[in-house]
Design an enzyme around this catalytic site. Structure first.
Site, short mmCIF file in Angstrom:
data_model
loop_
_atom_site.label_atom_id
_atom_site.label_comp_id
_atom_site.label_asym_id
_atom_site.label_seq_id
_atom_site.Cartn_x
_atom_site.Cartn_y
_atom_site.Cartn_z
N ASP A 101 35.58 33.65 37.42
CA ASP A 101 36.83 34.21 36.93
C ASP A 101 37.15 33.51 35.61
O ASP A 101 37.16 32.28 35.55
CB ASP A 101 37.93 33.91 37.96
N ASP A 203 40.40 37.91 33.76
CA ASP A 203 41.75 38.11 34.29
C ASP A 203 42.63 38.85 33.28
O ASP A 203 42.57 38.56 32.08
CB ASP A 203 42.34 36.72 34.56
N GLU A 266 39.59 42.87 34.37
CA GLU A 266 40.67 43.30 35.27
C GLU A 266 41.64 44.15 34.45
O GLU A 266 42.27 43.64 33.51
CB GLU A 266 41.42 42.11 35.86
N HIS A 327 42.45 40.08 45.97
CA HIS A 327 43.38 39.04 46.42
C HIS A 327 44.82 39.32 46.00
O HIS A 327 45.69 38.47 46.20
CB HIS A 327 42.93 37.69 45.85
N ASP A 328 45.06 40.46 45.36
CA ASP A 328 46.41 40.80 44.92
C ASP A 328 47.01 41.98 45.68
O ASP A 328 48.19 42.28 45.52
CB ASP A 328 46.40 41.17 43.43
#
Ligand code: GLC
Length: 533
Positions: A101, A203, A266, A327-328
């Protein structure tokens, strides 16, 4: 197969690990790198090709690693740099790629760059972050909102300016208009690629550049009760600025300095804007994450339309991708229900494009309701009660029916779901009809079927709860039929053989005429006749 078969991030399946929650090796209740190394054989058996790790770098953990205080280190909570090197070697030895990430939009407020930047208005790093004077009345420079609630501007008394933070005030945004910032992050990318990393998931890549005139965002006419505060304005001037695409192209050039690496972005944007992140002439991200499945209403017509819309919007030559969980966002097994989670797995692994799955979804792990005293997510703490909390999809991986699900010998940082006694990797691996067995077989079938990797996507007309499409390649055609409803349904099929069904009990069944599906069932059929072209 054609030569494209050699591109791993097109042919392969990506698996996201949230390191805090995957496997703890030292009993502190938080997952770590040594834990991941110990579980690589599981991932190999599952059949995935690449692992993406959420951030493992030194961090005060205000946003659980998405607030980085040193881009080049490993947080001791997760292990040492030597553990990281060992992970790279162990993963590569098993033929697994490793994606990190990259969080370039913001740092922690504890990053030495920010500590310098806030030291004075004349500090050489002042312009590494986004500082603005107050409005004449002392208020914030614009109406931009933090995604985690409240104004995105934090006043800094000692230097009497505001700094911008798209997320927490402890996550100040870097100034990507400053070439020195760009150079510094590109060096971070090179550092990790030299260390053996196979690529990055970047990200909030659509956030990188903000309006150069700092115009106010327009009010959101669709904003209503129950929605998080940041949605009250449309982020027209604070995100998705045209210049962001120049940055993405620069990042891609850095990635291309090394062989065979991948750049994933993302991007939460409507499809038309999302696909811009492939860049002009595909000079941008290899894979701007496609999150359409995360929020698609679960019915055949709307999902069919959504797929067609995405397929039609893709630039020529762009490689598609699909994400089922992260994970969101709430876990798929809770969003669509246990029975449909199997159908969702078949959908993810038979659509055209790289699939990304989220740890635990292969076990049917559910969204856990977190008691108020165990809430850890800063988003939920800042904006309580609206259901935005992300802890529920970050609970410990359920490995076995043993104490603490085999995740840790200590108290896990987030509660474990009680269903771990049955919904765990070891119990499900021993059950030939489990959702885990289905995932293993789907991934395996995908790996062995050029139709599923390279085949074109052709929707098949259906009605009611059925979603059907063909994937054809080199004279072979697979037909995928998914029943998104709980009642039986049927579709006319000329002749074929079922390769796999979501209940794992119909392999080799010949079909001709009416293909009958039970409620909540999906099947993959190899058609015997050439489709009419
Ligand atoms: C991304 C991450 C999310 C994080 C945010 C701020 O959306 O996926 O977990 O909180 O960026 O870094």
């Amino acid at each position: 197969m054609n030569s494209a078969a050699t591109v791993w991030w097109q042919a392969g399946t990506i698996y996201q690990i949230y390191p805090r929650s995957f496997q703890d090796s030292n009993g502190d209740g938080v997952g770590d790198l040594a834990g991941i190394i110990g579980r690589l054989p599981y991932l190999r058996q599952l059949g995935i090709d690449a692992i993406w790790l959420s951030p493992i770098f030194p961090s005060p953990m205000a946003d659980f690693g998405y607030d980085i205080s040193d881009y080049l280190g490993i947080d001791p909570l997760f292990g040492s740099p030597a553990d990281f090197d060992a992970l790279v070697v162990a993963a590569h030895d098993l033929g697994l790629k490793l994606i990190l990430d990259l969080v370039p939009n913001h740092t922690s407020d504890q990053h030495p760059w920010f500590i310098e930047s806030r030291a004075s208005r004349h500090n050489p790093k002042r312009d590494w972050y986004i500082w603005r004077d107050p409005k004449p009345d002392g208020s914030a420079p614009t109406n931009w909102m933090s995604e985690f609630g409240g104004s995105a501007w934090q006043y800094h008394e000692p230097t009497q300016q505001y700094y911008y933070h798209a997320f927490l005030d402890r996550q100040p945004d870097l100034n990507w208009r400053n070439p020195a910032v760009r150079a510094a992050i590109y060096d971070v990318m090179r550092f990790w690629m030299r260390r053996g990393v196979d690529g990055f998931r970047v990200d909030v890549i659509w956030h990188l550049i903000k309006d150069d005139e700092f115009r106010d965002n327009p009010a959101n006419p669709g904003y209503g009760v129950g929605r998080p505060p940041h949605e009250s304005v449309l982020p027209l001037y604070s995100t998705d600025r045209p210049e962001a695409l120049d940055v993405v192209a620069e990042m891609r050039r850095v990635v291309d300095e090394f062989d065979d690496r991948v750049l994933i972005g993302e991007v939460y944007l409507p499809v038309e804007r999302l696909v811009a992140y492939y860049g002009r002439d595909l000079s941008g991200a290899h894979l701007p994450f496609n999150f359409a499945l995360l929020s698609a209403p679960w019915n055949a017509a709307q999902i069919g339309e959504m797929i067609a819309h995405y397929e039609a919007a893709l630039p020529l030559g762009a490689w598609p991708n699909w994400v089922l969980g992260n994970h969101d966002r709430p876990r798929i097994a809770s969003r669509v229900g246990e029975a449909q989670a199997r159908v969702a797995a078949m959908l993810l692994l038979t659509l055209r494009g790289t699939p990304t799955l989220y740890y635990g979804d292969e076990l049917g792990m559910k969204q856990l309701a977190i008691p108020p005293d165990r809430v850890r997510d800063p988003f939920e703490k800042n904006v309580p009660g609206l259901g935005v909390g992300r802890d529920g999809c970050r609970t410990p991986m359920q490995w076995g029916a043993t104490e603490r699900a085999g995740f840790s010998t200590g108290e896990p940082w987030l509660p474990l779901a009680e269903d771990y006694l049955t919904q765990n990797a070891s119990t499900l691996a021993a059950d030939p009809h489990s959702i885990l067995s289905l995932y293993v077989q789907l991934i395996d079938l995908r790996r062995r079927s050029p139709e599923l990797i390279f085949g074109n996507y052709r929707p098949v007309a259906t009605s009611g709860s059925l979603l059907a499409y063909q994937r054809a390649y080199d004279g072979q055609t697979l037909l995928i039929v998914l029943n998104l409803g709980a009642d039986p349904a049927s579709l006319h099929v000329e002749a074929g053989e079922i390769l796999l069904g979501t209940q794992l009990d119909r392999r080799h069944e010949n079909v001709s005429g009416a293909l009958e599906l039970r409620g909540d069932e999906g099947v993959i059929v190899r058609l015997r006749i050439e489709p009419a072209s």
